[in-house]
Motif scaffolding. Structure first.
Motif, PDB file in Angstrom:
ATOM      1  N   VAL A   1      -5.766   6.297  -0.262  1.00 45.37           N
ATOM      2  CA  VAL A   1      -4.904   5.189   0.145  1.00 45.37           C
ATOM      3  C   VAL A   1      -5.063   4.135  -0.944  1.00 45.37           C
ATOM      4  O   VAL A   1      -6.188   3.768  -1.297  1.00 45.37           O
ATOM      5  N   ILE A   2      -3.939   3.682  -1.491  1.00 47.18           N
ATOM      6  CA  ILE A   2      -3.975   2.738  -2.592  1.00 47.18           C
ATOM      7  C   ILE A   2      -3.368   1.415  -2.131  1.00 47.18           C
ATOM      8  O   ILE A   2      -2.241   1.374  -1.644  1.00 47.18           O
TER       9      ILE A   2
ATOM     10  N   LYS B   1      -1.963  -7.036 -11.612  1.00 47.86           N
ATOM     11  CA  LYS B   1      -2.319  -6.652 -10.241  1.00 47.86           C
ATOM     12  C   LYS B   1      -3.760  -6.152 -10.173  1.00 47.86           C
ATOM     13  O   LYS B   1      -4.388  -5.891 -11.187  1.00 47.86           O
ATOM     14  N   ILE B   2      -4.225  -6.007  -8.926  1.00 46.64           N
ATOM     15  CA  ILE B   2      -5.514  -5.365  -8.658  1.00 46.64           C
ATOM     16  C   ILE B   2      -5.187  -4.122  -7.849  1.00 46.64           C
ATOM     17  O   ILE B   2      -4.497  -4.192  -6.827  1.00 46.64           O
ATOM     18  N   GLU B   3      -5.653  -2.978  -8.323  1.00 45.82           N
ATOM     19  CA  GLU B   3      -5.361  -1.709  -7.660  1.00 45.82           C
ATOM     20  C   GLU B   3      -6.635  -1.191  -6.997  1.00 45.82           C
ATOM     21  O   GLU B   3      -7.635  -0.959  -7.668  1.00 45.82           O
ATOM     22  N   ILE B   4      -6.579  -1.033  -5.676  1.00 47.19           N
ATOM     23  CA  ILE B   4      -7.734  -0.595  -4.897  1.00 47.19           C
ATOM     24  C   ILE B   4      -7.455   0.818  -4.398  1.00 47.19           C
ATOM     25  O   ILE B   4      -6.474   1.050  -3.694  1.00 47.19           O
ATOM     26  N   LYS B   5      -8.317   1.771  -4.796  1.00 42.57           N
ATOM     27  CA  LYS B   5      -8.136   3.170  -4.387  1.00 42.57           C
ATOM     28  C   LYS B   5      -9.256   3.549  -3.426  1.00 42.57           C
ATOM     29  O   LYS B   5     -10.426   3.538  -3.801  1.00 42.57           O
ATOM     30  N   MET B   6      -8.866   3.888  -2.203  1.00 43.02           N
ATOM     31  CA  MET B   6      -9.834   4.267  -1.173  1.00 43.02           C
ATOM     32  C   MET B   6      -9.694   5.756  -0.880  1.00 43.02           C
ATOM     33  O   MET B   6      -8.601   6.238  -0.581  1.00 43.02           O
TER      34      MET B   6
ATOM     35  N   TRP C   1       0.840  -1.194   0.000  1.00 42.09           N
ATOM     36  CA  TRP C   1       0.000   0.000   0.000  1.00 42.09           C
ATOM     37  C   TRP C   1       0.875   1.242   0.000  1.00 42.09           C
ATOM     38  O   TRP C   1       2.036   1.213   0.379  1.00 42.09           O
ATOM     39  N   TYR C   2       0.294   2.332  -0.507  1.00 35.47           N
ATOM     40  CA  TYR C   2       0.918   3.645  -0.422  1.00 35.47           C
ATOM     41  C   TYR C   2      -0.210   4.653  -0.361  1.00 35.47           C
ATOM     42  O   TYR C   2      -1.391   4.312  -0.448  1.00 35.47           O
ATOM     43  N   GLN C   3       0.127   5.934  -0.195  1.00 36.24           N
ATOM     44  CA  GLN C   3      -0.921   6.935  -0.041  1.00 36.24           C
ATOM     45  C   GLN C   3      -0.553   8.233  -0.722  1.00 36.24           C
ATOM     46  O   GLN C   3       0.616   8.539  -0.937  1.00 36.24           O
TER      47      GLN C   3
END
Length: 191
Positions: free
Chosen positions: A12-13, A70-75, A5-7
């Motif tokens: 937050v990704i 990959k799967i990229e999740i952006k919150m 993860w990174y931000q």
């Protein structure tokens, strides 16, 4: 299966490194303080990620993308604060607000990126080029350091002459059309 993860200031990704998944194999759900990810792997195994988030997110503004590797999740963050870690429960964590001089990162050490940019520019300036690269650098430097008249003269002379003349004298170039002037051993042909 790995994830990281990174931000940024607003998001937050989370990146889950998994290849060749399809939309049918992925189920991602967002709650204010929870991330649920269920993935059916190409091998047939199931991968589940249940994460209790350190700070709240906006579930309606959160998305995910399935890419080939990959799967990229952006919150979407509800506040522009720096998360010390991805997961957490109970007491409110130490809150650090983003400051312009601090770049968002999940790294444990800080790097002065502004200094790095200055160092790279200094290195490029001191680099010894040869041949066409040196000539192009010289022209770029003349153009970038020149006045508006110098830039105008360079643009007009280059364009009107088909790239065969480059002048910095606007007093001369501004009064006339710049003729094509190929090198002595070349012949100009119009196509």
């Amino acid at each position: 299966l790995r994830y990281d993860w990174y931000q940024t200031e607003s998001q937050v990704i989370v990146t889950i490194l998994v290849k060749n998944t399809t939309k049918d194999d992925v189920n991602i759900q967002f709650e204010e303080r929870m991330l649920h990810a269920a993935i059916k792997l190409p091998s047939g195994e199931d991968f589940n990620l249940e994460t209790h988030l350190l700070h709240p997110i906006d579930p309606q503004q959160s998305t995910f993308k399935i890419l080939s590797s990959k799967i990229e999740i952006k919150m979407r963050k509800t506040e522009a604060i720096r998360w010390e870690k991805l997961e957490g429960e109970g007491a409110q964590a130490c809150v650090k607000h983003f400051t312009p001089s601090q770049y968002p990162s999940s790294s444990h050490y800080t790097k002065n990126w502004d200094k790095l940019v200055v160092d790279i520019k200094e290195e490029e300036k001191n680099e010894k080029l040869e041949g066409d690269a040196a000539l192009n650098k010289l022209f770029q430097q003349i153009y970038s350091d020149g006045s508006d008249e110098v830039k105008r003269a360079m643009n007009k002379s280059f364009m009107e002459s088909g790239g065969t003349v480059l002048s910095t004298n606007w007093m001369d170039v501004g009064k006339r059309k710049v003729d094509v002037s190929p090198p002595d051993d070349a012949e100009w042909k119009k196509f």
